[in-house]
Scaffold this active site. Structure first.
Site, PDB file in Angstrom:
ATOM      1  N   ASP A  24       0.811  -1.228   0.000  1.00 41.06           N
ATOM      2  CA  ASP A  24       0.000   0.000   0.000  1.00 41.06           C
ATOM      3  C   ASP A  24       0.843   1.277   0.000  1.00 41.06           C
ATOM      4  O   ASP A  24       0.661   2.155   0.842  1.00 41.06           O
ATOM      5  CB  ASP A  24      -0.924   0.023   1.222  1.00 41.06           C
ATOM      6  CG  ASP A  24      -1.693  -1.268   1.426  1.00 41.06           C
ATOM      7  OD1 ASP A  24      -2.216  -1.798   0.431  1.00 41.06           O
ATOM      8  OD2 ASP A  24      -1.769  -1.747   2.573  1.00 41.06           O
ATOM      9  N   GLU A 231     -11.551  -0.258  -3.632  1.00 43.05           N
ATOM     10  CA  GLU A 231     -10.772   0.312  -2.538  1.00 43.05           C
ATOM     11  C   GLU A 231      -9.579   1.079  -3.111  1.00 43.05           C
ATOM     12  O   GLU A 231      -9.372   1.141  -4.314  1.00 43.05           O
ATOM     13  CB  GLU A 231     -10.275  -0.783  -1.580  1.00 43.05           C
ATOM     14  CG  GLU A 231      -9.309  -1.765  -2.221  1.00 43.05           C
ATOM     15  CD  GLU A 231      -8.910  -2.900  -1.283  1.00 43.05           C
ATOM     16  OE1 GLU A 231      -9.378  -2.934  -0.128  1.00 43.05           O
ATOM     17  OE2 GLU A 231      -8.122  -3.766  -1.717  1.00 43.05           O
TER      18      GLU A 231
END
Length: 333
Positions: A24, A231
């Site tokens: 991420d 997401e």
């Protein structure tokens, strides 16, 4: 704080670091240096599930490099779960921003009731350590915060993730644990956005949903898993346009849409990154010395274990009309 300097400069589409599992990546240029704010995957052998329990991250490290010909520096642990008063577990994908002479780290975690919220921590240095606020940002929920500080100084927080990220549970504006997502033929849920207050520690307004539409202006449907939002929102600006990029989740792609307004609506344009090794895909896009770069992760370092990932980068290129060229990271080497 202990620094770890790798001996070699990073290579495109290869792990930035191998001494810990990272995912991420939120990349920013601060003071002419590239800083990467990833999540830190815990090295465990527990099972996977759709609720994301395998992603049991407990702390954050900050990575940086002077340029792409220089070694990556690990600045060490900059925030740990034990130091966040309101959080119970799962420090998932973070982001960082600079304003008011300070650096801000935004991060999701489950509160004491198991509901994901978004917190903030501050530091005088982009490398941390970061001091968390005593409570989460009032009115925040779900996961994957990404903050854009616009040219006029106004800051926007984008966030939201399906399934384990609980976005479906907030469709009425109140957390409903049994709520399910829209039917396949209904408009898909979009990410949320809210303007941040000048102090960067509170929201100016209730978050609103971003509409993502096709070229005809019709909403992307929940059953359109190749294009619908799942997401990992990220917004950057290029030639006066706002680019909203995100993960499709179940079809494992990074895609994007564009708008003239940071709060949308956004018109879907295409695919940035084809599926990578591992289930999740999450990214950031940053300009450095006149070129653009995509930071992303896959699970190649662990041989495909979904919750043991590694951060990578590659150059991102635009066509003359402003569209982004699709990247296949494994075809590039």
């Amino acid at each position: 704080m202990e620094l770890t300097r790798l001996n070699d400069a990073p290579k495109p589409n290869q792990p930035l670091v191998t001494h810990l599992f990272t995912a991420d990546p939120s990349a920013h240029v601060f003071d002419g240096r590239i800083y990467i704010y990833p999540s830190h995957d815990v090295d465990h052998d527990g099972p996977d599930n759709d609720n994301g329990d395998q992603y049991a991250m407990e702390d954050y490290h900050v990575l940086s490099m002077a340029d792409f010909e220089s070694p990556v520096v690990d600045h060490g642990e900059v925030l740990h779960l034990r130091n966040v008063p309101w959080a119970s577990k799962q420090l998932w994908a973070p982001d960082a921003a600079y304003k008011n002479g300070r650096y801000y780290l935004f991060f999701p975690a489950r509160d004491r009731e198991g509901i994901f919220r978004i917190g903030a921590a501050t530091s005088p240095s982009p490398a941390g350590p970061f001091e968390p606020q005593p409570s989460y940002i009032e009115g925040s929920f779900s996961i994957d915060p990404a903050v854009l500080v616009d040219d006029d100084g106004q800051s926007y927080m984008y966030f939201g993730g399906l399934w384990g990220g609980q976005l479906e549970k907030w469709q009425t504006g109140v957390f409903r644990p049994d709520a399910e997502g829209p039917a396949p033929d209904a408009p898909a849920l979009g990410p949320r956005v809210a303007r941040l207050s000048d102090d960067m520690l509170s929201l100016r307004e209730a978050p609103r949903e971003i509409a993502i539409v096709d070229e005809e202006g019709s909403p992307i449907l929940a059953g359109d898993e190749d294009r619908r939002y799942f997401e990992g929102p990220w917004v950057h600006k290029y030639n006066g346009w706002y680019y909203l990029s995100y993960s499709t989740g179940t079809t494992h792609k990074l895609v994007y849409a564009v708008s003239r307004d940071p709060m949308g609506p956004y018109t879907f344009k295409g695919t940035i990154l084809t599926p990578v090794i591992g289930w999740t895909t999450h990214h950031s896009i940053v300009e450095f010395r006149g070129k653009w770069y995509l930071f992303y992760h896959d699970s190649s370092l662990s041989g495909g274990v979904n919750h043991k990932r590694c951060v990578k980068y590659t150059e991102l290129r635009y066509n003359e009309d402003g569209t982004i060229r699709t990247i296949d990271p494994y075809a590039e080497g």
